[in-house]
Design an enzyme around this catalytic site. Structure first.
Site, PDB file in Angstrom:
ATOM      1  N   HIS A  69       0.821  -1.237   0.023  1.00 38.83           N
ATOM      2  CA  HIS A  69       0.162   0.028   0.008  1.00 38.83           C
ATOM      3  C   HIS A  69       0.840   1.193   0.084  1.00 38.83           C
ATOM      4  CE1 HIS A  69      -2.893   3.018   2.197  1.00 38.83           C
ATOM      5  NE2 HIS A  69      -3.325   2.597   1.253  1.00 38.83           N
ATOM      6  N   HIS A 106      -0.938  10.211  -2.868  1.00 38.72           N
ATOM      7  CA  HIS A 106      -2.153  10.022  -2.354  1.00 38.72           C
ATOM      8  C   HIS A 106      -3.125  10.988  -2.385  1.00 38.72           C
ATOM      9  CE1 HIS A 106      -5.207   9.110   0.997  1.00 38.72           C
ATOM     10  NE2 HIS A 106      -5.343   7.922   0.471  1.00 38.72           N
TER      11      HIS A 106
END
Length: 331
Positions: free
Chosen positions: A42, A84
């Site tokens: 991730h 992100h």
């Protein structure tokens, strides 16, 4: 007597074969395809390095991750870069660049610097930072912000998969920076627009995935979180997008892990329902430093997710998930 000895010898041989066969039998995983679940890094090995950096992805690959996950946003000159959030203050050193002081502005109630206000050349002058204060800060201000294509190059060179997530595509469309054409161009140029491509495209916005589904054959992953986050009166096990709807355009789902199992490990039935519709399940996010509940460590949490049958896990600490999977495979 001879017949008895023969029979006993046969029985002994059968017992020996049975023991050997049992020892050689691989674990039966309850994933959609029966294969071992994927370990998805991730944002890279983001627990140990600043997220979304080549160095963080490389560490994840070295730790054994099967998949690396880049989040994609777009610069003012139409380049997909890896962040992100489309604001920059938390993961870069932009606040230390006086030449960009006048670029700070309020958007959506947040006063920040926004990636869509910068060219790729300007983004290249920034360096990445670890946004979690309790994590290792010694790698701050050292690593570049990579482009999507650079991450694809890295993945190809190491033979690992990617699961890029398109962040806030609806927002970018409204400002004239639709990420879909550039994403499709890149995937087609690299032969990643087929159903068997070593990648899957994720997004929280179903309209974007439905549009993308009409352009390419690449597997698509619908990200969902509990409806209760939008409506306090909603059932906490209701996803923001119904699985039956997701199955009309997506190949899998990426649910918040609370949709898959409770804090005590109780199976909610989400995985079985998704599998019945032919959808793979990749829940997020498993973190060594964020306990799911008192007395439940990360190894137990991952083990339970694997037992329930998830097809992959998003984790900030790939090495831990690799270790748990290896232990289970040997049982």
């Amino acid at each position: 007597m001879r017949q008895i000895f023969i029979s006993l010898g046969i029985l002994a041989g059968m017992a020996a074969c049975s023991a050997e066969d049992q020892a050689a039998t691989p674990r039966v995983w309850t994933t959609l395809d029966g294969e071992a679940p994927l370990v998805i890094a991730h944002r890279g090995a983001s627990g140990d390095r600043p997220e979304h950096t080549i160095e963080g992805y490389t560490l994840a690959i070295e730790q054994g991750a099967d998949v690396i996950e880049p989040d994609l946003v777009m610069t003012s000159d139409g380049v997909l870069v890896v962040r992100h959030d489309h604001y920059l203050s938390t993961t870069t050193d932009i606040a230390d660049h006086p030449e960009f002081a006048d670029r700070q502005r309020v958007q959506g109630g947040r006063n920040d610097w926004w990636v869509e206000d910068f060219t790729l050349a300007e983004i290249r002058t920034l360096r990445a930072r670890q946004p979690w204060p309790e994590r290792d800060q010694t790698h701050n201000d050292r690593y570049l912000i990579p482009t999507f294509e650079e991450v694809l190059d890295l993945a190809h060179s190491h033979g690992v998969r990617t699961e890029p997530e398109i962040k806030a595509p609806g927002h970018f469309v409204t400002i004239g920076l639709d990420p879909l054409p550039e994403l499709v161009r890149i995937l087609r140029a690299r032969g990643l627009d087929t159903a068997d491509a070593p990648t899957a495209i994720q997004c929280f916005e179903p309209d974007f995935l439905a549009r993308l589904n009409g352009e390419i054959e690449t597997p698509l992953l619908m990200l969902v979180f509990p409806m209760i986050e939008l409506d306090p009166d909603a059932d906490p096990l209701t996803p923001t997008v119904a699985l039956t709807d997701a199955a009309t355009f997506a190949d899998g789902v990426g649910p918040a892990k609370s949709l898959v199992m409770s804090a005590d490990g109780t199976d909610t039935g989400f995985v079985a329902e998704a599998h019945a519709l032919g959808l793979s399940v990749h829940p997020w996010t498993f973190r060594d430093d964020v306990p799911v509940a008192d007395g439940v460590n990360i190894e137990s949490e991952l083990r339970r997710a694997f037992e329930i049958g998830v097809d992959g896990v998003f984790t900030d600490f790939p090495a831990t998930a690799i270790g748990v999977r290896a232990d289970m495979a040997g049982e």
